[in-house]
Design an enzyme around this catalytic site. Structure first.
Site, PDB file in Angstrom:
ATOM      1  N   SER A   7       0.872  -1.166   0.000  1.00 43.44           N
ATOM      2  CA  SER A   7       0.000   0.000   0.000  1.00 43.44           C
ATOM      3  C   SER A   7       0.908   1.215   0.000  1.00 43.44           C
ATOM      4  CB  SER A   7      -0.873  -0.010   1.266  1.00 43.44           C
ATOM      5  OG  SER A   7      -1.453   1.255   1.503  1.00 43.44           O
ATOM      6  N   TYR A  66      -2.042  -0.400  10.645  1.00 36.95           N
ATOM      7  CA  TYR A  66      -2.052  -0.742   9.223  1.00 36.95           C
ATOM      8  C   TYR A  66      -0.744  -0.303   8.573  1.00 36.95           C
ATOM      9  CZ  TYR A  66      -3.625  -0.927   4.354  1.00 36.95           C
ATOM     10  OH  TYR A  66      -3.741  -1.202   3.007  1.00 36.95           O
TER      11      TYR A  66
END
Length: 245
Positions: free
Chosen positions: A136, A149
């Site tokens: 990501s 995250y």
């Protein structure tokens, strides 16, 4: 050299029944690969999937059984795409909350580790293989209100680079693709409920749009194919320039 030369290749796509993972599986199937999907909803696997298995990647024993099934059914493993992940830090908070910590790390970090370990074990005897981890932009920069995250995705970058160094001698290439905002059903629902978020995501991308899942899948296709035969340990942003600044 023409095409991507993966016709008949056997590979795994985790989280392959929805979102980016589904687009990856469909793209690889379209190029003739025999794709095994790991997912918690295997009945939703794309048309043409060679095998769909109900696997929670955070469960190491379940992952081990799934890779044993692949070895029994197909013998070899040519590629593995570790896409399965969760993002449950959805509510902005000034505090670092304990709730998301264990489950996020279990899926987004340990799940990738489990799958890499078993994939590499199948690939090493034949001295060939390609692993692509899906990261990501949060693997490259900080992300406000989503510390766990971001930490897990940064850690996957470290796993990727380490495997590239350790197993390059075995001709196993390990790379990571880091998508920016991508038009999945889940993100569309979130942005419909929160138009301000949509405007922010689009405005923060120099190309002023979201990625289509197929654009992420095309990068993965190249990385699992012989067309990227000297690409190892790369961190490839597919983010419209988000991390360029």
């Amino acid at each position: 050299m023409t095409g991507f030369q993966i016709n008949g290749h056997v590979g795994v796509v985790t989280g392959g029944c929805s979102g980016i993972g589904r687009a990856i599986a469909e793209t690889l199937i379209g190029e003739g690969a025999q794709v095994v999907v790991f997912d918690l909803s295997p009945d939703d696997a794309p048309t043409g999937t060679a095998l769909a298995l109900n696997v929670d990647v955070s469960d190491e024993q379940a992952v081990a059984r799934a890779f044993a099934t692949i070895e029994d059914r197909f013998g070899d493993l040519d590629f593995a795409v570790n896409n399965a992940g969760i993002d449950i830090e959805t509510e902005p908070s000034e505090e670092w909350l304990a709730g998301p910590l264990d489950r996020t790390i279990d899926v987004d970090l340990k799940g990738v580790y489990h799958c890499m370990r078993h994939a590499i074990a199948l690939m090493r005897p034949r001295k060939s293989g390609a692993i692509v981890n899906i990261g990501s932009v949060a693997a490259l920069v900080g992300t406000a209100t989503r510390p766990v995250y971001a930490a897990s995705k940064h850690a996957v970058t470290g796993l990727t680079r380490t495997a590239a160094i350790q197993f390059g001698e075995d001709n196993i290439r390990t790379n990571i693709v880091c998508p920016g905002g991508t038009r999945t059903d889940l993100l569309e629902k979130v942005m419909t409920d929160n138009p301000v978020l949509r405007d922010h995501i689009v405005a923060s991308c120099p190309m002023r749009r979201l990625a289509e899942p197929s654009e992420i899948a095309d990068a993965v296709l190249w990385l699992v194919s012989p067309r990227s035969s000297f690409v190892n340990g790369a961190v490839i942003s597919v983010d419209g320039g988000y991390t360029a600044g």
